[in-house]
Scaffold this active site. Structure first.
Site, PDB file in Angstrom:
ATOM      1  N   ILE A   1       0.821  -1.212   0.000  1.00 19.91           N
ATOM      2  CA  ILE A   1       0.000   0.000   0.000  1.00 19.91           C
ATOM      3  C   ILE A   1       0.863   1.275   0.000  1.00 19.91           C
ATOM      4  CG2 ILE A   1      -0.282   0.152   2.539  1.00 19.91           C
ATOM      5  CD1 ILE A   1      -3.326   0.602   0.486  1.00 19.91           C
TER       6      ILE A   1
ATOM      7  N   ASP B   1      -0.003  -0.024   9.335  1.00 21.68           N
ATOM      8  CA  ASP B   1       0.189   1.236  10.062  1.00 21.68           C
ATOM      9  C   ASP B   1       1.691   1.559  10.174  1.00 21.68           C
ATOM     10  OD1 ASP B   1      -0.568   3.415  11.549  1.00 21.68           O
ATOM     11  OD2 ASP B   1      -1.235   2.280  13.305  1.00 21.68           O
TER      12      ASP B   1
ATOM     13  N   GLY C   1       2.089  -3.805  11.267  1.00 18.68           N
ATOM     14  CA  GLY C   1       1.375  -4.072  10.013  1.00 18.68           C
ATOM     15  C   GLY C   1       1.388  -2.887   9.067  1.00 18.68           C
TER      16      GLY C   1
HETATM   17  P1  ADP Z   1      -5.432  -4.640  11.380  1.00 19.93           P
HETATM   18  O1  ADP Z   1      -4.875  -4.257  12.726  1.00 19.93           O
HETATM   19  O2  ADP Z   1      -6.560  -3.732  10.920  1.00 19.93           O
HETATM   20  O3  ADP Z   1      -5.767  -6.094  11.302  1.00 19.93           O
HETATM   21  P2  ADP Z   1      -2.886  -5.034   9.962  1.00 19.93           P
HETATM   22  O4  ADP Z   1      -1.989  -3.975   9.470  1.00 19.93           O
HETATM   23  O5  ADP Z   1      -2.401  -5.916  11.053  1.00 19.93           O
HETATM   24  O6  ADP Z   1      -4.258  -4.289  10.342  1.00 19.93           O
HETATM   25  O7  ADP Z   1      -3.297  -5.963   8.748  1.00 19.93           O
HETATM   26  C1  ADP Z   1      -4.253  -5.622   7.759  1.00 19.93           C
HETATM   27  C2  ADP Z   1      -3.902  -6.314   6.467  1.00 19.93           C
HETATM   28  O8  ADP Z   1      -2.871  -5.588   5.794  1.00 19.93           O
HETATM   29  C3  ADP Z   1      -3.373  -7.742   6.615  1.00 19.93           C
HETATM   30  O9  ADP Z   1      -4.054  -8.551   5.668  1.00 19.93           O
HETATM   31  C4  ADP Z   1      -1.887  -7.609   6.279  1.00 19.93           C
HETATM   32  O10 ADP Z   1      -1.394  -8.781   5.661  1.00 19.93           O
HETATM   33  C5  ADP Z   1      -1.889  -6.473   5.301  1.00 19.93           C
HETATM   34  N1  ADP Z   1      -0.618  -5.690   5.145  1.00 19.93           N
HETATM   35  C6  ADP Z   1       0.447  -5.601   5.972  1.00 19.93           C
HETATM   36  N2  ADP Z   1       1.376  -4.761   5.464  1.00 19.93           N
HETATM   37  C7  ADP Z   1       0.887  -4.291   4.285  1.00 19.93           C
HETATM   38  C8  ADP Z   1       1.359  -3.393   3.264  1.00 19.93           C
HETATM   39  N3  ADP Z   1       2.542  -2.787   3.357  1.00 19.93           N
HETATM   40  N4  ADP Z   1       0.554  -3.150   2.180  1.00 19.93           N
HETATM   41  C9  ADP Z   1      -0.654  -3.748   2.070  1.00 19.93           C
HETATM   42  N5  ADP Z   1      -1.151  -4.598   2.984  1.00 19.93           N
HETATM   43  C10 ADP Z   1      -0.389  -4.886   4.075  1.00 19.93           C
END
Ligand code: ADP
Length: 178
Positions: free
Chosen positions: A17, A40, A38
């Site tokens: 993202i 964030d 993640g």
């Molecule tokens: P939440 O706390 O809302 O579950 P997370 O960040 O832990 O948020 O995960 C949300 C989704 O984003 C997961 O499916 C994870 O695999 C995915 N994810 C993690 N890093 C990235 C990234 N850099 N770009 C896109 N998706 C990502």
């Protein structure tokens, strides 16, 4: 995978993202807005300290709500921070709150005249929302929004890994089959 809804497009891609060139990217934030793991963590690392500074000024965000900051060093001009629900058993308003997170992010984008937006799969990482159910809510909410609002021209879902892309593709096929 790409589908057209009225004059707009909804697409699914595997990727990161933080690398998106849409006008806005969406952060799966937590209520404190102080950063986390993640998506964030990845957004704050790639975007630099300005985003966190703006988040701290805003102060926080309730589950299902959304707020907006600039994009710092990212290609995207804006980051929309939304807070998805922590999944417990599906009986604690999780579906409704996840739908609110997507809808409020899109409403906020419209209010800023943003025409292209990229979403990660909200709540399906640390917050443990099952991917099948989450993909259905994410895609249904986006399709319904594009049907009702022509101002947003592009919604992109950026899935982290082949298996998440496959689940989202299967769900989108089911939802768009005649
Ligand atoms: P939440 O706390 O809302 O579950 P997370 O960040 O832990 O948020 O995960 C949300 C989704 O984003 C997961 O499916 C994870 O695999 C995915 N994810 C993690 N890093 C990235 C990234 N850099 N770009 C896109 N998706 C990502």
């Amino acid at each position: 995978m790409v589908v057209n809804i009225n004059q707009s497009t909804l697409s699914l891609e595997q990727g990161d993202i933080t690398q998106q060139d849409t006008e806005a990217i969406v952060n799966a934030a937590n209520k404190s807005l102080k950063g986390g793991g993640g998506v964030d963590g990845a957004i704050h690392r790639a975007g630099g300290p300005q985003i966190l500074k703006e988040c701290i000024q805003i102060g926080g965000c309730e589950t299902g709500e959304a707020v907006i900051t600039g994009g710092g060093n990212l290609k995207a001009q804006y980051v929309i921070h939304t807070v998805g629900p922590v999944y417990r058993d599906g009986l604690h308003r999780e579906p409704e709150l996840l739908e609110n997170a997507y809808r409020n992010s899109l409403n906020l984008a419209s209010s800023k005249r943003i025409k292209s937006i990229a979403f990660p799969s909200i709540s399906t990482g640390a917050y443990r929302y099952p991917l099948e159910g989450a993909s259905e809510i994410a895609l249904k909410t986006s399709i319904n929004y594009l049907k009702a609002h022509s101002d947003i021209e592009m919604i992109r879902f950026i899935l982290f890994g082949q298996s998440a892309l496959k689940v989202y593709s299967d769900t989108l096929n089911q939802l768009t089959q005649p």
